[in-house]
Design a protein around this motif. Sequence first.
Motif, PDB file in Angstrom:
ATOM      1  N   PHE A  90       0.845  -1.199   0.000  1.00  0.00           N
ATOM      2  CA  PHE A  90       0.000   0.000   0.000  1.00  0.00           C
ATOM      3  C   PHE A  90       0.881   1.248   0.000  1.00  0.00           C
ATOM      4  O   PHE A  90       0.589   2.229  -0.694  1.00  0.00           O
ATOM      5  CB  PHE A  90      -0.949  -0.011   1.212  1.00  0.00           C
ATOM      6  N   ARG A  91       1.977   1.195   0.737  1.00  0.00           N
ATOM      7  CA  ARG A  91       2.924   2.320   0.756  1.00  0.00           C
ATOM      8  C   ARG A  91       3.604   2.468  -0.612  1.00  0.00           C
ATOM      9  O   ARG A  91       3.618   3.542  -1.210  1.00  0.00           O
ATOM     10  CB  ARG A  91       3.971   2.059   1.849  1.00  0.00           C
ATOM     11  N   GLU A 101       0.715  10.928   2.118  1.00  0.00           N
ATOM     12  CA  GLU A 101       1.207  10.453   3.407  1.00  0.00           C
ATOM     13  C   GLU A 101       0.026  10.297   4.355  1.00  0.00           C
ATOM     14  O   GLU A 101      -0.650  11.278   4.691  1.00  0.00           O
ATOM     15  CB  GLU A 101       2.187  11.493   3.969  1.00  0.00           C
ATOM     16  N   TYR A 102      -0.225   9.066   4.721  1.00  0.00           N
ATOM     17  CA  TYR A 102      -1.337   8.789   5.643  1.00  0.00           C
ATOM     18  C   TYR A 102      -0.915   7.744   6.659  1.00  0.00           C
ATOM     19  O   TYR A 102      -0.085   6.879   6.368  1.00  0.00           O
ATOM     20  CB  TYR A 102      -2.551   8.216   4.887  1.00  0.00           C
ATOM     21  N   LYS A 103      -1.557   7.817   7.851  1.00  0.00           N
ATOM     22  CA  LYS A 103      -1.497   6.721   8.809  1.00  0.00           C
ATOM     23  C   LYS A 103      -2.690   5.821   8.505  1.00  0.00           C
ATOM     24  O   LYS A 103      -3.766   6.311   8.160  1.00  0.00           O
ATOM     25  CB  LYS A 103      -1.621   7.242  10.241  1.00  0.00           C
ATOM     26  N   ILE A 257      -7.113  16.844  -5.312  1.00  0.00           N
ATOM     27  CA  ILE A 257      -7.172  17.277  -3.905  1.00  0.00           C
ATOM     28  C   ILE A 257      -6.621  16.177  -2.999  1.00  0.00           C
ATOM     29  O   ILE A 257      -6.565  15.007  -3.392  1.00  0.00           O
ATOM     30  CB  ILE A 257      -8.618  17.626  -3.460  1.00  0.00           C
ATOM     31  N   VAL A 258      -6.230  16.562  -1.805  1.00  0.00           N
ATOM     32  CA  VAL A 258      -5.772  15.587  -0.809  1.00  0.00           C
ATOM     33  C   VAL A 258      -6.701  15.688   0.402  1.00  0.00           C
ATOM     34  O   VAL A 258      -6.670  16.682   1.125  1.00  0.00           O
ATOM     35  CB  VAL A 258      -4.305  15.855  -0.396  1.00  0.00           C
ATOM     36  N   PRO A 259      -7.520  14.669   0.622  1.00  0.00           N
ATOM     37  CA  PRO A 259      -8.405  14.703   1.789  1.00  0.00           C
ATOM     38  C   PRO A 259      -7.599  14.534   3.084  1.00  0.00           C
ATOM     39  O   PRO A 259      -6.477  14.039   3.068  1.00  0.00           O
ATOM     40  CB  PRO A 259      -9.316  13.481   1.586  1.00  0.00           C
ATOM     41  N   ASP A 260      -8.213  14.930   4.207  1.00  0.00           N
ATOM     42  CA  ASP A 260      -7.562  14.690   5.503  1.00  0.00           C
ATOM     43  C   ASP A 260      -7.754  13.238   5.934  1.00  0.00           C
ATOM     44  O   ASP A 260      -6.890  12.670   6.589  1.00  0.00           O
ATOM     45  CB  ASP A 260      -8.167  15.621   6.555  1.00  0.00           C
ATOM     46  N   ILE A 261      -8.905  12.698   5.570  1.00  0.00           N
ATOM     47  CA  ILE A 261      -9.220  11.309   5.906  1.00  0.00           C
ATOM     48  C   ILE A 261      -9.884  10.658   4.689  1.00  0.00           C
ATOM     49  O   ILE A 261     -10.678  11.305   3.996  1.00  0.00           O
ATOM     50  CB  ILE A 261     -10.171  11.231   7.134  1.00  0.00           C
ATOM     51  N   PRO A 282      -1.409  12.434   9.217  1.00  0.00           N
ATOM     52  CA  PRO A 282      -0.755  12.264  10.516  1.00  0.00           C
ATOM     53  C   PRO A 282      -1.221  13.262  11.582  1.00  0.00           C
ATOM     54  O   PRO A 282      -1.378  12.891  12.747  1.00  0.00           O
ATOM     55  CB  PRO A 282       0.730  12.464  10.195  1.00  0.00           C
ATOM     56  N   GLU A 283      -1.495  14.516  11.189  1.00  0.00           N
ATOM     57  CA  GLU A 283      -1.873  15.512  12.213  1.00  0.00           C
ATOM     58  C   GLU A 283      -3.244  15.237  12.839  1.00  0.00           C
ATOM     59  O   GLU A 283      -3.561  15.780  13.897  1.00  0.00           O
ATOM     60  CB  GLU A 283      -1.812  16.937  11.643  1.00  0.00           C
ATOM     61  N   PHE A 284      -4.054  14.394  12.178  1.00  0.00           N
ATOM     62  CA  PHE A 284      -5.368  14.077  12.757  1.00  0.00           C
ATOM     63  C   PHE A 284      -5.401  12.713  13.429  1.00  0.00           C
ATOM     64  O   PHE A 284      -6.433  12.279  13.920  1.00  0.00           O
ATOM     65  CB  PHE A 284      -6.460  14.163  11.673  1.00  0.00           C
ATOM     66  N   ASP A 285      -4.269  12.031  13.447  1.00  0.00           N
ATOM     67  CA  ASP A 285      -4.216  10.691  14.047  1.00  0.00           C
ATOM     68  C   ASP A 285      -3.997  10.834  15.552  1.00  0.00           C
ATOM     69  O   ASP A 285      -2.899  10.639  16.059  1.00  0.00           O
ATOM     70  CB  ASP A 285      -3.081   9.886  13.389  1.00  0.00           C
TER      71      ASP A 285
END
Length: 418
Positions: A90-91, A101-103, A257-261, A282-285
């Motif tokens: 997935f990475r 970049e997502y968690k 666009i890049v969603p936050d989630i 990452p900032e919302f994790d």
Amino acid sequence: MDLSVFATMESEVRSYVRAFPTVFDTAQGSILTDEAGREYIDFFCGAGTLNYGHNHPVLQKSIVEYLSGNKIQHALDMATSIKKRFLELFRDNILAPRGLEYKLQFSGPTGANAVESAMKVARLATGRSTIVAFTHGYHGLSLGALAATANSWYRDAAGVPLSDVVFHPYDGYYGEEINTVALLRKHIEDPSSGLDLPAAVIVETVQGEGGINVASNQWLQELRELCTEKGIVLIVDDIQIGVGRSGKFFSFEHAGIVPDIVTLSKSISGYGFPMSLVLIRPEFDVWKPGMHTGTFRGNSIAFVGAARSLEEFWSDDTTEKLIAHRSEIVVDRLNAIAARHEGKFSVRGLGLLRGLVSEQNNDLGSAISREAFKLGLVIEVSGAHDEVVKVMPALIGDDETLNRGLDLLDQAVDNAVA
Ligand code: PMP
């Protein structure tokens, strides 16, 4: 075909045997076969769960091999080699090439689990409660997700008030002349609008259940800008239109666009096993370890199909090219149907999620689906009045089967209109 056991045991058939009255037995690619040996072409794909078709031999082989060894089946979200493989792929195949970049947070097995996780973490991260969802949106039917699902047919099934979600008109709801993001901005900025500053906005870029409504790239970009400016978490629900259905792996890539989630489920597992996950910037994790758990998060067999499908279909742009080719075939054929029945239908959609929209008669959608089934085509309807025939073939497969399915749809439309 004897369907009596479904009638007696499935509580007056609340299942799909209602719409597709047969007992399916085997499946290969885009072909389903029932117990009587009759074949059907599948333009439904488990509502987007079988983007690579049924029993794809490459995925099947990986699952059979995994099952026949003594590999870990259930690990309750512990670190396993198959989970590691999925995360690496997935990475490397999905996030890195797109500069994302997502968690990752594995949720329970269904899409609704992912949606609830997204809404929950967005509320914790912002310390706010209100979530903005859209007219015609569909995000699942468990209580939290249902609160963001617009259709009162589903909402009424809860029997209790559904809270803290405010509905706002989707792009095109009032026609082209009203920019509903500008309207949302006005509501957010006007202290007398009655709208508290939302924690999050949840949106489908194309509304799958709601009638194949497509948000414009500009509308999505403006929504992204508004959310950024006001500190609102932008959640894109890619459960149905994601994993290639739109023509790109993520549907929001079209708008840049890049969603936050991002919520994913359905075809993310490749082979049809239940799986869902949430991608969180990452900032919302903000969850601490153990705050958000669940027994069936990250099932091993689902990881096998998921990992193998990312390797097989998303290592280069072959799949995207194939989707573009197949969607061109579908659009040409649907436009020809609409042209032949002048004024009766319009065509809309993106990638391989297309709608043949009945313009005058809401019952025509279901009538076409019924006629199609008689001819050997499994196809669903969507929209508030089931007025949209939802054309959702597999992303991969041969042109001949695709065209045969479209021939059957063509015939079904003639039969239903007659
Ligand atoms: N979101 C979207 C966009 C969906 O299409 C669906 C399912 N149709 C869901 C959420 C809910 O998924 P599930 O049925 O697996 O709970």
